[in-house]
Design a protein around this motif. Structure first.
Motif, PDB file in Angstrom:
ATOM      1  N   GLU A  34      61.279  43.465  37.239  1.00  0.00           N
ATOM      2  CA  GLU A  34      60.563  43.897  38.443  1.00  0.00           C
ATOM      3  C   GLU A  34      59.924  45.270  38.269  1.00  0.00           C
ATOM      4  O   GLU A  34      59.086  45.674  39.060  1.00  0.00           O
ATOM      5  N   LYS A  35      60.303  45.999  37.218  1.00  0.00           N
ATOM      6  CA  LYS A  35      59.779  47.346  36.997  1.00  0.00           C
ATOM      7  C   LYS A  35      58.629  47.367  35.997  1.00  0.00           C
ATOM      8  O   LYS A  35      58.176  48.440  35.594  1.00  0.00           O
ATOM      9  N   ILE A  36      58.169  46.220  35.574  1.00  0.00           N
ATOM     10  CA  ILE A  36      57.024  46.132  34.673  1.00  0.00           C
ATOM     11  C   ILE A  36      55.770  46.488  35.453  1.00  0.00           C
ATOM     12  O   ILE A  36      55.660  46.196  36.642  1.00  0.00           O
ATOM     13  N   ALA A  37      54.808  47.112  34.799  1.00  0.00           N
ATOM     14  CA  ALA A  37      53.594  47.571  35.466  1.00  0.00           C
ATOM     15  C   ALA A  37      52.383  46.751  35.032  1.00  0.00           C
ATOM     16  O   ALA A  37      52.328  46.250  33.918  1.00  0.00           O
ATOM     17  N   VAL A  38      51.443  46.644  35.958  1.00  0.00           N
ATOM     18  CA  VAL A  38      50.140  46.053  35.670  1.00  0.00           C
ATOM     19  C   VAL A  38      49.121  47.161  35.897  1.00  0.00           C
ATOM     20  O   VAL A  38      49.123  47.782  36.958  1.00  0.00           O
ATOM     21  N   THR A  39      48.289  47.432  34.914  1.00  0.00           N
ATOM     22  CA  THR A  39      47.342  48.532  35.046  1.00  0.00           C
ATOM     23  C   THR A  39      46.029  48.045  35.625  1.00  0.00           C
ATOM     24  O   THR A  39      45.665  46.881  35.468  1.00  0.00           O
ATOM     25  N   GLY A  40      45.345  48.952  36.295  1.00  0.00           N
ATOM     26  CA  GLY A  40      44.041  48.646  36.861  1.00  0.00           C
ATOM     27  C   GLY A  40      43.952  49.065  38.314  1.00  0.00           C
ATOM     28  O   GLY A  40      44.863  49.686  38.859  1.00  0.00           O
ATOM     29  N   ASN A  41      42.842  48.698  38.938  1.00  0.00           N
ATOM     30  CA  ASN A  41      42.617  49.008  40.350  1.00  0.00           C
ATOM     31  C   ASN A  41      43.590  48.204  41.207  1.00  0.00           C
ATOM     32  O   ASN A  41      43.660  46.980  41.091  1.00  0.00           O
ATOM     33  N   LYS A  42      44.309  48.867  42.080  1.00  0.00           N
ATOM     34  CA  LYS A  42      45.363  48.202  42.850  1.00  0.00           C
ATOM     35  C   LYS A  42      44.815  47.093  43.744  1.00  0.00           C
ATOM     36  O   LYS A  42      45.409  46.012  43.837  1.00  0.00           O
ATOM     37  N   GLU A  43      43.701  47.342  44.400  1.00  0.00           N
ATOM     38  CA  GLU A  43      43.131  46.331  45.293  1.00  0.00           C
ATOM     39  C   GLU A  43      42.701  45.089  44.511  1.00  0.00           C
ATOM     40  O   GLU A  43      42.904  43.970  44.952  1.00  0.00           O
ATOM     41  N   GLN A  44      42.106  45.301  43.340  1.00  0.00           N
ATOM     42  CA  GLN A  44      41.674  44.168  42.518  1.00  0.00           C
ATOM     43  C   GLN A  44      42.866  43.380  41.979  1.00  0.00           C
ATOM     44  O   GLN A  44      42.811  42.156  41.885  1.00  0.00           O
ATOM     45  N   ILE A  45      43.941  44.088  41.643  1.00  0.00           N
ATOM     46  CA  ILE A  45      45.146  43.403  41.150  1.00  0.00           C
ATOM     47  C   ILE A  45      45.740  42.541  42.251  1.00  0.00           C
ATOM     48  O   ILE A  45      46.061  41.371  42.042  1.00  0.00           O
ATOM     49  N   TYR A  46      45.866  43.116  43.444  1.00  0.00           N
ATOM     50  CA  TYR A  46      46.397  42.332  44.571  1.00  0.00           C
ATOM     51  C   TYR A  46      45.531  41.101  44.820  1.00  0.00           C
ATOM     52  O   TYR A  46      46.035  39.997  45.017  1.00  0.00           O
ATOM     53  N   GLN A  47      44.218  41.292  44.811  1.00  0.00           N
ATOM     54  CA  GLN A  47      43.298  40.179  45.078  1.00  0.00           C
ATOM     55  C   GLN A  47      43.428  39.094  44.004  1.00  0.00           C
ATOM     56  O   GLN A  47      43.453  37.895  44.313  1.00  0.00           O
ATOM     57  N   LYS A  48      43.532  39.504  42.730  1.00  0.00           N
ATOM     58  CA  LYS A  48      43.634  38.542  41.631  1.00  0.00           C
ATOM     59  C   LYS A  48      44.907  37.694  41.746  1.00  0.00           C
ATOM     60  O   LYS A  48      44.866  36.465  41.623  1.00  0.00           O
ATOM     61  N   TYR A  49      46.027  38.341  42.032  1.00  0.00           N
ATOM     62  CA  TYR A  49      47.277  37.596  42.141  1.00  0.00           C
ATOM     63  C   TYR A  49      47.314  36.741  43.406  1.00  0.00           C
ATOM     64  O   TYR A  49      47.882  35.652  43.408  1.00  0.00           O
ATOM     65  N   LYS A  50      46.688  37.212  44.487  1.00  0.00           N
ATOM     66  CA  LYS A  50      46.636  36.417  45.713  1.00  0.00           C
ATOM     67  C   LYS A  50      45.799  35.156  45.487  1.00  0.00           C
ATOM     68  O   LYS A  50      46.162  34.069  45.957  1.00  0.00           O
ATOM     69  N   GLU A  51      44.683  35.286  44.767  1.00  0.00           N
ATOM     70  CA  GLU A  51      43.852  34.118  44.447  1.00  0.00           C
ATOM     71  C   GLU A  51      44.633  33.114  43.600  1.00  0.00           C
ATOM     72  O   GLU A  51      44.545  31.907  43.819  1.00  0.00           O
ATOM     73  N   ARG A  52      45.388  33.608  42.635  1.00  0.00           N
ATOM     74  CA  ARG A  52      46.197  32.707  41.791  1.00  0.00           C
ATOM     75  C   ARG A  52      47.243  31.993  42.622  1.00  0.00           C
ATOM     76  O   ARG A  52      47.490  30.807  42.447  1.00  0.00           O
ATOM     77  N   TYR A  53      47.878  32.753  43.536  1.00  0.00           N
ATOM     78  CA  TYR A  53      48.938  32.154  44.341  1.00  0.00           C
ATOM     79  C   TYR A  53      48.384  31.122  45.312  1.00  0.00           C
ATOM     80  O   TYR A  53      49.002  30.086  45.548  1.00  0.00           O
ATOM     81  N   ASP A  54      47.214  31.382  45.875  1.00  0.00           N
ATOM     82  CA  ASP A  54      46.630  30.478  46.878  1.00  0.00           C
ATOM     83  C   ASP A  54      45.891  29.295  46.261  1.00  0.00           C
ATOM     84  O   ASP A  54      45.498  28.380  46.973  1.00  0.00           O
ATOM     85  N   ARG A  55      45.699  29.315  44.942  1.00  0.00           N
ATOM     86  CA  ARG A  55      44.941  28.267  44.267  1.00  0.00           C
ATOM     87  C   ARG A  55      45.652  26.919  44.369  1.00  0.00           C
ATOM     88  O   ARG A  55      46.866  26.836  44.304  1.00  0.00           O
TER      89      ARG A  55
END
Length: 137
Positions: A34-55
């Motif tokens: 749970e402490k692993i990090a994903v780098t990049g713009n926070k809003e874009q990361i949230y959007q990318k994972y939300k799209e994957r989850y809702d797919r």
């Protein structure tokens, strides 16, 4: 067996190294997923994972996990070959949230990858925060 403390590791780099070692036949245990990090713009990361989850359909899939250890394992799985050799390698990888009791006294190995301590700025987000955004509690 190699036990890796993933606190502060960058997801893509960790997944690449772990998948290579698993393909070589090593058994890998990852703790503190749970402490692993994903780098990049926070809003874009949230959007990318939300799209994957809702797919897809909730009944038929494809299903994307929202639990931190499953997100990490899914990322590693995507870097393995889609053949029997990749399936065998995936069986050698265990991902845990926190440090399980059986590994508390074990010696952790660090990979030779970049950690968030070495990055400039704080342009990253933890897997735990992404999971909470997706509805995991």
């Amino acid at each position: 067996m190699k036990i890796i403390d993933a606190d502060g590791a960058i997801l893509g780099r960790l997944a690449t190294e772990v998948s290579k070692k698993a393909l070589d036949g090593e058994e890998i245990v990852i703790v503190n997923a749970e402490k692993i990090a994903v780098t990049g713009n926070k809003e874009q990361i949230y959007q990318k994972y939300k799209e994957r989850y809702d797919r897809g359909s909730k009944d038929w899939g494809p299903h994307y996990p929202r639990v931190p250890d499953q997100i990490v394992k899914r990322t590693i799985k995507s870097m393995l070959p889609k053949k029997p050799r990749g399936k065998e390698a995936l069986k050698n990888i265990k991902v845990n949230m926190g440090v399980p009791i059986e590994y508390e006294d074990a010696e952790f190995n660090n990979l030779e990858i970049k950690y968030i301590d070495e990055l400039r700025g704080n342009n990253y987000i933890r897997i735990k925060d992404i999971s909470k955004y997706l509805g995991w509690s």
